[in-house]
Design an enzyme around this catalytic site. Structure first.
Site, PDB file in Angstrom:
ATOM      1  N   ARG A   1       0.818  -1.221   0.000  1.00  0.00           N
ATOM      2  CA  ARG A   1       0.000   0.000   0.000  1.00  0.00           C
ATOM      3  C   ARG A   1       0.851   1.271   0.000  1.00  0.00           C
ATOM      4  O   ARG A   1       0.632   2.190  -0.777  1.00  0.00           O
ATOM      5  CB  ARG A   1      -0.912   0.008   1.239  1.00  0.00           C
ATOM      6  CG  ARG A   1      -2.072  -0.948   1.162  1.00  0.00           C
ATOM      7  CD  ARG A   1      -2.823  -0.961   2.463  1.00  0.00           C
ATOM      8  NE  ARG A   1      -2.048  -1.610   3.490  1.00  0.00           N
ATOM      9  CZ  ARG A   1      -2.331  -2.805   4.011  1.00  0.00           C
ATOM     10  NH1 ARG A   1      -3.411  -3.447   3.628  1.00  0.00           N
ATOM     11  NH2 ARG A   1      -1.577  -3.346   4.933  1.00  0.00           N
ATOM     12  N   ILE A   2       1.840   1.325   0.906  1.00  0.00           N
ATOM     13  CA  ILE A   2       2.621   2.560   1.061  1.00  0.00           C
ATOM     14  C   ILE A   2       3.742   2.628   0.022  1.00  0.00           C
ATOM     15  O   ILE A   2       3.906   3.632  -0.680  1.00  0.00           O
ATOM     16  CB  ILE A   2       3.179   2.661   2.502  1.00  0.00           C
ATOM     17  CG1 ILE A   2       2.029   2.737   3.504  1.00  0.00           C
ATOM     18  CG2 ILE A   2       4.112   3.871   2.642  1.00  0.00           C
ATOM     19  CD1 ILE A   2       2.409   2.523   4.962  1.00  0.00           C
TER      20      ILE A   2
ATOM     21  N   ASP B   1      10.415  -6.895  -3.869  1.00  0.00           N
ATOM     22  CA  ASP B   1       9.312  -7.362  -3.021  1.00  0.00           C
ATOM     23  C   ASP B   1       9.206  -8.862  -3.233  1.00  0.00           C
ATOM     24  O   ASP B   1       9.552  -9.366  -4.304  1.00  0.00           O
ATOM     25  CB  ASP B   1       7.996  -6.669  -3.424  1.00  0.00           C
ATOM     26  CG  ASP B   1       6.907  -6.809  -2.351  1.00  0.00           C
ATOM     27  OD1 ASP B   1       6.671  -7.945  -1.891  1.00  0.00           O
ATOM     28  OD2 ASP B   1       6.313  -5.792  -1.976  1.00  0.00           O
TER      29      ASP B   1
ATOM     30  N   VAL C   1       8.430  -2.617   4.169  1.00  0.00           N
ATOM     31  CA  VAL C   1       7.995  -3.988   4.463  1.00  0.00           C
ATOM     32  C   VAL C   1       7.425  -4.021   5.884  1.00  0.00           C
ATOM     33  O   VAL C   1       7.711  -3.130   6.687  1.00  0.00           O
ATOM     34  CB  VAL C   1       9.174  -4.997   4.354  1.00  0.00           C
ATOM     35  CG1 VAL C   1       9.753  -5.000   2.947  1.00  0.00           C
ATOM     36  CG2 VAL C   1      10.262  -4.699   5.387  1.00  0.00           C
ATOM     37  N   PRO C   2       6.635  -5.039   6.210  1.00  0.00           N
ATOM     38  CA  PRO C   2       6.137  -5.127   7.590  1.00  0.00           C
ATOM     39  C   PRO C   2       7.234  -5.549   8.559  1.00  0.00           C
ATOM     40  O   PRO C   2       8.251  -6.106   8.126  1.00  0.00           O
ATOM     41  CB  PRO C   2       5.061  -6.220   7.511  1.00  0.00           C
ATOM     42  CG  PRO C   2       5.197  -6.875   6.198  1.00  0.00           C
ATOM     43  CD  PRO C   2       6.158  -6.123   5.349  1.00  0.00           C
TER      44      PRO C   2
ATOM     45  N   ALA D   1       9.132   2.489   8.032  1.00  0.00           N
ATOM     46  CA  ALA D   1       8.338   1.257   8.156  1.00  0.00           C
ATOM     47  C   ALA D   1       8.329   0.771   9.602  1.00  0.00           C
ATOM     48  O   ALA D   1       7.458   1.166  10.389  1.00  0.00           O
ATOM     49  CB  ALA D   1       8.885   0.198   7.216  1.00  0.00           C
ATOM     50  N   ARG D   2       9.301  -0.041   9.949  1.00  0.00           N
ATOM     51  CA  ARG D   2       9.412  -0.566  11.313  1.00  0.00           C
ATOM     52  C   ARG D   2      10.886  -0.538  11.722  1.00  0.00           C
ATOM     53  O   ARG D   2      11.754  -0.909  10.932  1.00  0.00           O
ATOM     54  CB  ARG D   2       8.914  -2.026  11.371  1.00  0.00           C
ATOM     55  CG  ARG D   2       7.409  -2.147  11.520  1.00  0.00           C
ATOM     56  CD  ARG D   2       6.961  -1.772  12.945  1.00  0.00           C
ATOM     57  NE  ARG D   2       5.536  -1.852  13.143  1.00  0.00           N
ATOM     58  CZ  ARG D   2       4.683  -0.847  12.980  1.00  0.00           C
ATOM     59  NH1 ARG D   2       5.110   0.324  12.563  1.00  0.00           N
ATOM     60  NH2 ARG D   2       3.407  -0.994  13.236  1.00  0.00           N
TER      61      ARG D   2
ATOM     62  N   ASP E   1      12.106   7.351  10.673  1.00  0.00           N
ATOM     63  CA  ASP E   1      10.880   7.675  11.411  1.00  0.00           C
ATOM     64  C   ASP E   1      10.570   6.584  12.420  1.00  0.00           C
ATOM     65  O   ASP E   1       9.686   6.750  13.259  1.00  0.00           O
ATOM     66  CB  ASP E   1       9.723   7.829  10.418  1.00  0.00           C
ATOM     67  CG  ASP E   1       8.462   8.342  11.102  1.00  0.00           C
ATOM     68  OD1 ASP E   1       8.562   9.357  11.832  1.00  0.00           O
ATOM     69  OD2 ASP E   1       7.390   7.732  10.928  1.00  0.00           O
TER      70      ASP E   1
ATOM     71  N   GLU F   1      12.057   1.796  19.881  1.00  0.00           N
ATOM     72  CA  GLU F   1      11.086   2.888  20.082  1.00  0.00           C
ATOM     73  C   GLU F   1       9.930   2.565  21.028  1.00  0.00           C
ATOM     74  O   GLU F   1       9.281   3.481  21.535  1.00  0.00           O
ATOM     75  CB  GLU F   1      10.519   3.361  18.740  1.00  0.00           C
ATOM     76  CG  GLU F   1       9.527   2.398  18.122  1.00  0.00           C
ATOM     77  CD  GLU F   1       8.946   2.929  16.810  1.00  0.00           C
ATOM     78  OE1 GLU F   1       9.712   3.217  15.893  1.00  0.00           O
ATOM     79  OE2 GLU F   1       7.716   3.048  16.725  1.00  0.00           O
TER      80      GLU F   1
ATOM     81  N   HIS G   1       8.094   8.408  14.800  1.00  0.00           N
ATOM     82  CA  HIS G   1       7.013   7.607  14.207  1.00  0.00           C
ATOM     83  C   HIS G   1       5.799   8.474  13.869  1.00  0.00           C
ATOM     84  O   HIS G   1       4.668   8.183  14.283  1.00  0.00           O
ATOM     85  CB  HIS G   1       6.602   6.470  15.163  1.00  0.00           C
ATOM     86  CG  HIS G   1       6.051   5.270  14.451  1.00  0.00           C
ATOM     87  ND1 HIS G   1       6.460   3.994  14.702  1.00  0.00           N
ATOM     88  CD2 HIS G   1       5.116   5.169  13.484  1.00  0.00           C
ATOM     89  CE1 HIS G   1       5.793   3.145  13.927  1.00  0.00           C
ATOM     90  NE2 HIS G   1       4.966   3.842  13.182  1.00  0.00           N
TER      91      HIS G   1
END
Ligand code: NAD
Length: 332
Positions: free
Chosen positions: A156-157, A177, A208-209, A236-237, A261, A266, A298
Site C-alpha cells: 500500500r505505502i 518485493d 515492508v512489515p 516502516a518498522r 521515522d 522505540e 514515528h
C-alpha cells in the site's frame, strides 16, 4: 445504548470520537490511560473496548475482559505484534487492527524526508541558524530527477512512494518485493534480490512489515552493497534495520545520510515526553546527534486524515463485533 470504553485517547482523537459516537448513537468513555492490569477494571459494564496499545497485555487482562463479557479489543494502529493472539483467542477475545488508514500520508512524508536528506536539510538549518549563509560544496545537492530510487516492499505505502518518485519527479525507480505489484507495471523495474535493488540506488526506502522475516533485513551485509553516497529511509518498522550496522556505514562515509521515522528501541518511547528524564538510550542519542540523520518519532502517518480513519475504522470494528459477533478486521 451500546457503550464503548476507549483507552490511550489523545487530544486530537477526541473530535473524531465525538462525531462517530453521535452518528452511531453510541455512548463512549475516554481515558488517556493505557489498558493494563491496573486499568482493566474500568471496562466493567461496557460493551466494547478500543485501545492504542504499544506494550503486551498480561493474561490477567484477557481473563478479566472475558469475565466482563468483552468480546474484542479494537487496536487503533496497523501493527498488532504487541498482542499474544493465542492468549487472546484462549479468552475468546477478537483482536482487530486498522491495516490501512492513510497510506498517502506515510508515502508523502517518506518522499519529503528522502529529499531533506539529499538536500542536507539539517546542515542547512544549522548554518542558517548560525547566520552562515554561504553556498559551499558540503551542502551542494543533487536533483531527485537524476537519482535512482529503490523501493523495498511495494504494498500500500511503497507503491505510492514509487509512483510519486517515478511520475512526480521522473526518477528511475527499481523495486524489491517477495510479491510483485501489478499496479506498478511500467512504473518500476523489479529486481530479483534485495542486494540487486540497493546496488543501483541513490535512495533506498523500506516499506515492508515488521516481523521475524524482516528483522534486520538491512544488516551489515546489505549496507555494504549500498552505492557510495546513498540515502537510506526507514518509515516502516525499526526492527528492519540493524542500527549499529547503519551507524557503521554512516561513519565510514559510504552513506550520505538517513531518515528514520522508526527505531528498533522505540517501544515505550514514541510517543512520550522524555524532556525531563535522564535519557538512557545511547543508540538513539547517537542518531539524534548526527547531522546526516533525520530522526522523527514515528509520525509519518500523523495527519488529520489518518487520525480520523484510525478512530472510525477501529470503532466500526468494535460495533461490528458487538452487533454481529465478528469483524472483517480481526487478526486472530
Ligand atoms: P503492505 O502489507 O501493504 O505492504 C508490505 C509489502 O512488503 C508487501 O508488498 C509484501 O509483499 C512486502 N514484503 C513482506 N515481506 C517482505 C520481504 N521479506 N522482502 C521484501 N518485501 C516484503 O504494508 P503497508 O501498509 O504498505 O506498510 C508498510 C510498512 O509501513 C509497515 O512496516 C508498516 O508497519 C509501516 N507503517 C509505518 C507508519 C508510520 O507512521 N511510520 C504508519 C503505518 C504503517
Amino acid at each position: 445504548m451500546v457503550s464503548i470504553k476507549l483507552f490511550g485517547v489523545r487530544e486530537e482523537d477526541k473530535p473524531f470520537i465525538k462525531q462517530w459516537a453521535e452518528t452511531h448513537d453510541v455512548e463512549v468513555s475516554l481515558t488517556d490511560a493505557l489498558l493494563t492490569n491496573d486499568t482493566v477494571d474500568q471496562v466493567e459494564g461496557f460493551d466494547g473496548v478500543s485501545v492504542s496499545q504499544q506494550l503486551p497485555l498480561d493474561e490477567i487482562v484477557f481473563k478479566k475482559l472475558n469475565q466482563f463479557g468483552i468480546k474484542q479489543i479494537a487496536q487503533r494502529s496497523a501493527g498488532f505484534d504487541m498482542y499474544d493472539l493465542d492468549l487472546a483467542s484462549k479468552y475468546d477475545v477478537i483482536i482487530s487492527n486498522v491495516p490501512s488508514y492513510s497510506p498517502n500520508s506515510i508515502a508523502e512524508y517518506t518522499v519529503g524526508q528522502a529529499i531533506n536528506v539529499v538536500r542536507h536539510f539539517n546542515a542547512v538549518q544549522r548554518k542558517t541558524a548560525e547566520h552562515d549563509f554561504r553556498w559551499e560544496p558540503s551542502i551542494l545537492s543533487r536533483s531527485i530527477k537524476d537519482l535512482t530510487v529503490a523501493v523495498v516492499g511495494t504494498g500500500r505505502i511503497g507503491s505510492i512512494v514509487a509512483e510519486i518518485f517515478a511520475k512526480g519527479f521522473g526518477s528511475k525507480v527499481v523495486a524489491y518485493d517477495v510479491v510483485e505489484n501489478e499496479r506498478l507495471d511500467g512504473v518500476v523495474t523489479y529486481k530479483d534480490t534485495l542486494i540487486e535493488a540497493v546496488e543501483e540506488a541513490d535512495i533506498v526506502t523500506v516499506h515492508v512489515p515488521g516481523g521475524t522475516d524482516t528483522h534486520y533485513l538491512f544488516d551489515e551485509k546489505v549496507f555494504s552493497h549500498f552505492k557510495q553516497d546513498a540515502v537510506f529511509v526507514n518509515c516502516a518498522r525499526g526492527s528492519v534495520t540493524d542500527t549499529k550496522a547503519l551507524l557503521k556505514y554512516l561513519d565510514n562515509g559510504r552513506l550520505l545520510g538517513a531518515a528514520l521515522d522508526t527505531y528498533e528501541g522505540e517501544k515505550g518511547l514514541y510517543p512520550s515526553d522524555q524532556r525531563h528524564t535522564d535519557f538512557q538510550d545511547d543508540l538513539l542519542q547517537q542518531l539524534i546527534d548526527r547531522e546526516d540523520v533525520i530522526v522523527s518519532p514515528h509520525i509519518a502517518f500523523y495527519t488529520d486524515a489518518a487520525v480520523e480513519n484510525l478512530i472510525v475504522y477501529a470503532l466500526d470494528a468494535t460495533l461490528d463485533v458487538i452487533q454481529t459477533g465478528d469483524t472483517e478486521l480481526r487478526v486472530n
